[in-house]
Design an enzyme around this catalytic site. Structure first.
Site, PDB file in Angstrom:
ATOM      1  N   HIS A  41      -1.134  -0.972  -0.989  1.00  0.00           N
ATOM      2  CA  HIS A  41       0.079  -1.471  -1.633  1.00  0.00           C
ATOM      3  C   HIS A  41       0.361  -0.774  -2.969  1.00  0.00           C
ATOM      4  O   HIS A  41       1.445  -0.911  -3.521  1.00  0.00           O
ATOM      5  CB  HIS A  41       0.017  -2.994  -1.811  1.00  0.00           C
ATOM      6  CG  HIS A  41      -0.853  -3.462  -2.943  1.00  0.00           C
ATOM      7  ND1 HIS A  41      -2.151  -3.891  -2.760  1.00  0.00           N
ATOM      8  CD2 HIS A  41      -0.613  -3.587  -4.269  1.00  0.00           C
ATOM      9  CE1 HIS A  41      -2.657  -4.258  -3.913  1.00  0.00           C
ATOM     10  NE2 HIS A  41      -1.748  -4.078  -4.853  1.00  0.00           N
ATOM     11  N   ASP A  83      -5.306  -2.913   3.675  1.00  0.00           N
ATOM     12  CA  ASP A  83      -4.879  -2.617   2.301  1.00  0.00           C
ATOM     13  C   ASP A  83      -5.760  -1.562   1.641  1.00  0.00           C
ATOM     14  O   ASP A  83      -6.194  -1.709   0.491  1.00  0.00           O
ATOM     15  CB  ASP A  83      -4.858  -3.887   1.455  1.00  0.00           C
ATOM     16  CG  ASP A  83      -4.027  -3.693   0.185  1.00  0.00           C
ATOM     17  OD1 ASP A  83      -3.158  -2.809   0.165  1.00  0.00           O
ATOM     18  OD2 ASP A  83      -4.268  -4.426  -0.795  1.00  0.00           O
ATOM     19  N   GLY A 121      -2.333  -4.079 -12.022  1.00  0.00           N
ATOM     20  CA  GLY A 121      -2.817  -2.797 -12.535  1.00  0.00           C
ATOM     21  C   GLY A 121      -4.274  -2.561 -12.203  1.00  0.00           C
ATOM     22  O   GLY A 121      -4.749  -1.424 -12.160  1.00  0.00           O
ATOM     23  N   ASN A 122      -5.032  -3.650 -11.974  1.00  0.00           N
ATOM     24  CA  ASN A 122      -6.435  -3.528 -11.550  1.00  0.00           C
ATOM     25  C   ASN A 122      -6.553  -3.148 -10.076  1.00  0.00           C
ATOM     26  O   ASN A 122      -7.644  -2.743  -9.623  1.00  0.00           O
ATOM     27  CB  ASN A 122      -7.192  -4.828 -11.765  1.00  0.00           C
ATOM     28  CG  ASN A 122      -7.708  -4.994 -13.171  1.00  0.00           C
ATOM     29  OD1 ASN A 122      -7.274  -5.878 -13.902  1.00  0.00           O
ATOM     30  ND2 ASN A 122      -8.627  -4.139 -13.573  1.00  0.00           N
ATOM     31  N   SER A 123      -5.472  -3.287  -9.311  1.00  0.00           N
ATOM     32  CA  SER A 123      -5.523  -3.045  -7.869  1.00  0.00           C
ATOM     33  C   SER A 123      -6.040  -1.644  -7.557  1.00  0.00           C
ATOM     34  O   SER A 123      -5.552  -0.647  -8.093  1.00  0.00           O
ATOM     35  CB  SER A 123      -4.133  -3.219  -7.259  1.00  0.00           C
ATOM     36  OG  SER A 123      -3.741  -4.556  -7.263  1.00  0.00           O
ATOM     37  N   LEU A 150      -6.040  -4.333  21.052  1.00  0.00           N
ATOM     38  CA  LEU A 150      -6.117  -5.141  22.263  1.00  0.00           C
ATOM     39  C   LEU A 150      -4.983  -4.829  23.231  1.00  0.00           C
ATOM     40  O   LEU A 150      -5.195  -4.790  24.449  1.00  0.00           O
ATOM     41  CB  LEU A 150      -6.095  -6.636  21.891  1.00  0.00           C
ATOM     42  CG  LEU A 150      -6.444  -7.643  22.985  1.00  0.00           C
ATOM     43  CD1 LEU A 150      -7.822  -7.353  23.586  1.00  0.00           C
ATOM     44  CD2 LEU A 150      -6.398  -9.063  22.432  1.00  0.00           C
ATOM     45  N   GLY A 151      -3.792  -4.601  22.719  1.00  0.00           N
ATOM     46  CA  GLY A 151      -2.664  -4.259  23.576  1.00  0.00           C
ATOM     47  C   GLY A 151      -1.920  -5.445  24.139  1.00  0.00           C
ATOM     48  O   GLY A 151      -1.533  -5.434  25.312  1.00  0.00           O
TER      49      GLY A 151
END
Length: 483
Positions: free
Chosen positions: A182, A212, A285-287, A345-346
């Site tokens: 993100h 993520d 900002g730590n992400s 899995l489909g």
């Protein structure tokens, strides 16, 4: 200062010794003057005392017992002298502190302690580090990330350029950097700043929105890189630290705390995530920054997105992605640009509800209803059919589509599982070998934001009654959104 007033001595808090009603600038007698004055008064009183050989006073008055008076006088004098000397010493000390050697300047004590030298240590997984040692040993491998992106067109078709900031950490000496999807997934430009101030333009390699995670690369060599640890060995109560770029301005800041949960499932916009919950301060900002254990090993990837979503205004609540959950995927992205062995899995799934159970006359009200099965997929090969309800995977209850997504993250392509399904009014078990996400779909998901999770999780709000009343309606809605 002690003052004389009718032979009663008291203490005043005025610096100059004045009493209420006195002028502040009035000249006050010194301590020596007060002592001399007191002695003169005593001598005058002594000269007025009757001698022992004097005749008895007339009128029936009793003679003064001079011996006792002298003893009492000596005791009183001694007490007074001690009190005055105490005041003199105290006042002199205060004077010396405030005016050293008669100078008008105030003296300030300054410590001459030598600063502690911080040793940069090699992360070996065996030697615990102090906070200062951990920071010094790893901060050069943490990066600040700044991006620009173009917003989605508004009602009038207009777009705007936006900016964002995040964190990351250097995984390899040749410039591969790990961060959150993100942070860079929608970016037009990505710039990376190292601790020494060097700035690089970064290339987006790939990522995965479901987990993520993302990988970017800068053109550099011989970079200091971090060491990955084992997040499965992290216990509740273990000490953890995070280094990152909070608020986009406070670069290379460190926060500390403990692991308050090591296997916390949180739901964000319909997508479940398995997280490490920490008490360390995690802010926007730590992400993408690293979460360390006390040995300086990376045990998680910090994500402020989920901390903000889950905590709102609550303090002492942050989250990080366990490194064991994504380490193999990160390597896969570095090699292929996407997660090639991601379990697949489909099927087109839907969360089973009581309304659906009543509509289709099913005896189960929980699970994942299979709306369609992709031909040639893992589900098709295992014999799963439209209308089946997945109830368990390897003995773990599956009450909703979100539960299935969370469980799927624990598997890779080629892993085998036992599915407990509901079919034709009874439960049965089916052996399933997980497949791999098709390359074109994986590459597309890696390079741009996917809305599949939001679509899959919003099905309960569609249809006139809040659910689909016909399996073909469900199929039409989910067509092209197989998972």
């Amino acid at each position: 200062m002690y003052n004389d007033e009718q032979n009663l001595y008291h203490y005043t808090y005025r610096k100059d010794g004045t009493e209420p009603g006195q002028r502040y600038d009035a000249k006050q007698p010194s301590v020596d003057d007060q002592i001399n004055s007191y002695r003169q008064q005593q001598e005058q009183q002594a000269s007025q005392q009757p001698l022992e050989n004097q005749p008895q006073p007339q009128g029936g008055q009793k003679p003064h017992k001079s011996g006792k008076n002298r003893v009492g006088l000596k005791i009183a004098s001694l007490a007074l002298v001690c009190a005055l000397l105490g005041g003199l010493v105290g006042g002199g000390t205060a004077y010396l502190v405030g005016n050293h050697s008669g100078s008008d300047t105030t003296e300030v004590n300054v410590s001459n302690r030598k600063p502690t030298e911080i040793q940069v240590k090699t992360v070996d997984g065996k030697t615990p580090m102090t906070d200062a040692e951990l920071y010094a040993s790893n901060v050069n491998s943490v990066v600040a990330i700044n991006i620009t992106a173009t917003s989605e067109p508004n009602f009038f078709g207009q777009t705007t350029e936006t900016a964002g900031a995040g964190s990351g950490f250097i995984l390899t000496p040749d410039g591969y950097i790990v961060t959150n999807y993100h942070v860079v997934g929608d970016a037009d430009t990505v710039k990376v700043t190292l601790y020494n101030g060097d700035t690089y333009d970064a290339q987006y390699i790939g990522g995965d929105e479901d987990y993520d995670i993302a990988v970017i690369k800068i053109d550099a060599a011989n970079l200091p890189n971090l060491t990955l640890g084992n997040s499965d060995s992290l216990n509740v109560g273990d000490y953890v630290l995070a280094i990152g770029n909070p608020l986009g301005d406070l670069t290379f800041s460190m926060s500390e705390g403990i692991a308050s949960s090591v296997n916390r499932t949180i739901d964000v916009e319909g997508t479940p995530f398995n997280m490490i919950q920490v008490t360390a301060a995690i802010n926007p900002g730590n992400s993408g920054g690293p979460l360390f254990n006390e040995y300086g090993e990376v045990v998680g990837i910090v994500s402020a997105k989920y901390s903000s979503y889950a905590s709102q205004s609550v303090e002492g609540l942050g989250f990080a992605i366990p490194i064991n959950d994504v380490a193999a995927m990160i390597q896969d992205i570095m090699t292929n640009g996407y997660v090639s062995n991601k379990a697949y899995l489909g099927i087109t799934p839907n969360t089973m509800t009581e309304q659906m159970a009543a509509q289709y006359r099913y005896d189960v009200t929980k699970g994942v209803f299979i709306c369609s099965v992709e031909e040639g997929s893992a589900a098709d090969k295992a014999g799963l059919k439209m209308g089946d309800v997945i109830m368990k995977v390897d003995g773990t209850d599956v009450d909703s589509y979100q539960d299935l997504v969370a469980l799927k993250k624990k598997y890779s392509a080629g892993d085998e599982s036992t599915f407990t399904i509901y079919r034709d009014g009874q439960q049965q078990e089916v052996s399933v070998t997980w497949g791999a996400v098709p390359a074109d779909q994986a590459a597309e998901n890696s390079s741009s934001q996917s809305q599949q999770n939001q679509n899959d999780s919003s099905n309960s709000n569609n249809g006139s009654n809040g659910y689909y009343t016909n399996p073909w309606d469900i199929f039409n809605y989910y067509f092209g959104n197989q998972r």
